[in-house]
Scaffold this motif. Sequence first.
Motif, mmCIF file in Angstrom:
data_model
loop_
_atom_site.group_PDB
_atom_site.id
_atom_site.type_symbol
_atom_site.label_atom_id
_atom_site.label_comp_id
_atom_site.label_asym_id
_atom_site.label_seq_id
_atom_site.Cartn_x
_atom_site.Cartn_y
_atom_site.Cartn_z
ATOM 1 N N GLU A 1 0.822 -1.220 0.000
ATOM 2 C CA GLU A 1 0.000 0.000 0.000
ATOM 3 C C GLU A 1 0.853 1.266 0.000
ATOM 4 O OE1 GLU A 1 -3.765 -0.476 2.574
ATOM 5 O OE2 GLU A 1 -2.379 -1.930 3.434
ATOM 6 N N SER A 2 2.111 1.146 -0.331
ATOM 7 C CA SER A 2 2.987 2.313 -0.354
ATOM 8 C C SER A 2 2.733 3.157 -1.602
ATOM 9 C CB SER A 2 4.450 1.879 -0.311
ATOM 10 O OG SER A 2 4.774 1.116 -1.469
ATOM 11 N N TYR A 3 3.063 4.443 -1.506
ATOM 12 C CA TYR A 3 2.907 5.334 -2.660
ATOM 13 C C TYR A 3 3.751 6.584 -2.439
ATOM 14 C CZ TYR A 3 -0.102 8.138 0.366
ATOM 15 O OH TYR A 3 -0.585 8.904 1.398
ATOM 16 N N ASP A 4 4.028 7.270 -3.525
ATOM 17 C CA ASP A 4 4.641 8.598 -3.513
ATOM 18 C C ASP A 4 3.694 9.545 -4.227
ATOM 19 O OD1 ASP A 4 7.142 7.850 -2.298
ATOM 20 O OD2 ASP A 4 7.700 6.938 -4.208
ATOM 21 N N LEU A 5 3.544 10.740 -3.687
ATOM 22 C CA LEU A 5 2.661 11.743 -4.273
ATOM 23 C C LEU A 5 3.401 13.072 -4.367
ATOM 24 C CD1 LEU A 5 -0.081 13.038 -5.089
ATOM 25 C CD2 LEU A 5 -0.644 13.150 -2.655
ATOM 26 N N THR A 6 3.367 13.674 -5.539
ATOM 27 C CA THR A 6 4.014 14.966 -5.756
ATOM 28 C C THR A 6 3.036 15.920 -6.436
ATOM 29 O OG1 THR A 6 6.179 13.909 -6.027
ATOM 30 C CG2 THR A 6 5.959 16.184 -6.789
ATOM 31 N N VAL A 7 2.921 17.118 -5.883
ATOM 32 C CA VAL A 7 2.144 18.186 -6.507
ATOM 33 C C VAL A 7 3.092 19.357 -6.719
ATOM 34 C CG1 VAL A 7 0.188 19.759 -6.287
ATOM 35 C CG2 VAL A 7 0.042 17.447 -5.312
ATOM 36 N N SER A 8 3.298 19.709 -7.984
ATOM 37 C CA SER A 8 4.230 20.795 -8.308
ATOM 38 C C SER A 8 3.760 21.489 -9.575
ATOM 39 C CB SER A 8 5.649 20.252 -8.489
ATOM 40 O OG SER A 8 5.719 19.450 -9.651
#
Length: 426
Positions: A119-126
Amino acid sequence: MVLKVNTSVFFLLIKLMVCYSRHLQATINPTIGAPWPMPQKYSPSNKVYMLDESTFRFEATGETCDILTSAFDRYKQIIFDTTFRFQPKHGTDTENALTVASVKVESECDRFPSLESDESYDLTVSETGIVINANAVWGALRGLETFSQLIVNKYFINGTTITDFPRFMHRGMLIDTSRHFLSVDVIKKHVEAMAQNKFNVSHWHIVDDPSAPFPEMSQKGSYPGPGHVYTASNVLDIIGYARMRGIRVIPEFDTPGHTQSWGKGIPDLLTKCYRKGEFDGNYGPIDPSKNSTYTFLETFFRDIANTFPDQYIHLGGDEVSFGCWKSNPDITTFMSKMSFGTSYSKLEQYYMQNLLNIIGKKLNKGYLIWQEVIDNGAMVQPDTVVEVWKRGYVEELAKITKLGYKTLLSSCWYLNYISYGDDWRK
């Protein structure tokens, strides 16, 4: 049996917390556009970006499946149907609104979530866009939930970098639909609330002494009146609804105690209780001395194993009263034949080992039990998961793990803590 979790109280508590928070506004302010629960690594910035509702879309850039496409539709509705009002104070780039959230899943989608799900994840908002990367679709679901929590007033989101994974692989909630029948719609609301809080196991205590709202036993064992039964299609509907949210459904069929409603539809399953050498009209736990008991259990749990896709079934085992067993002359004879003497914990052990053999060896499923089985001195299969729900859980966990069993802790996480019955009226 102490009621371990009551969903009705769950929603009541949420309302109470909202009311209580109003009295604390002088000192505690609600978070705005912050994720829940707190990710492992969370780095928000002061940069605020705009979302264009008319053009915004999700895009799968890796593996995809019905779970992900359904989530795209669901979260777009969640994001843009919100009524929360917030005006950003920082520099908002309205000319270069973010229009795409790219979701990349590395591996092919599993059919159902499991204990081993990633259930791991990476999230980026740029300024370059919104990107969610996950090894598995289950991580993508958690990332989408976090993304939806970052958005305020339908249009605005802070620049953010998140790396997240759950601390615990099993994060469960128990609902009891025997004592308090819950409609399919209410169960779905409960599952939705779990998804919002990133829980991943719905522990469904589906039958007990008061009622058996389940096929085969339900004709005589359910609450009276229409609509107090879960059909096979209802069960599959709930499982499918939970699957789309990355939530496992583990059914609990608690035996050999807590089975009074079973006996109404299954003849000769329960132990006849005796008084002064005669049957007194009452029934106790399931009768472990009869071969017919295990024939029924194998047939019944085969159907359960085929209906519920999760690798685990909860088999109960708590609060077994030995009084009726002690009074029954047939069981006394059986105890002597098996050289159990007067140790009824050995009789309980005999029952549980037979049941675990059915579930594990014949049906190829894993199993959970309540702590009383171990507390009574019964030995069970080495791969049994023992759930601890009573006070003194620190010592209990130490004892159970020392015996080599895996454990699951629920003792200190009650949403309702009642003495018994309808204390909720107070």
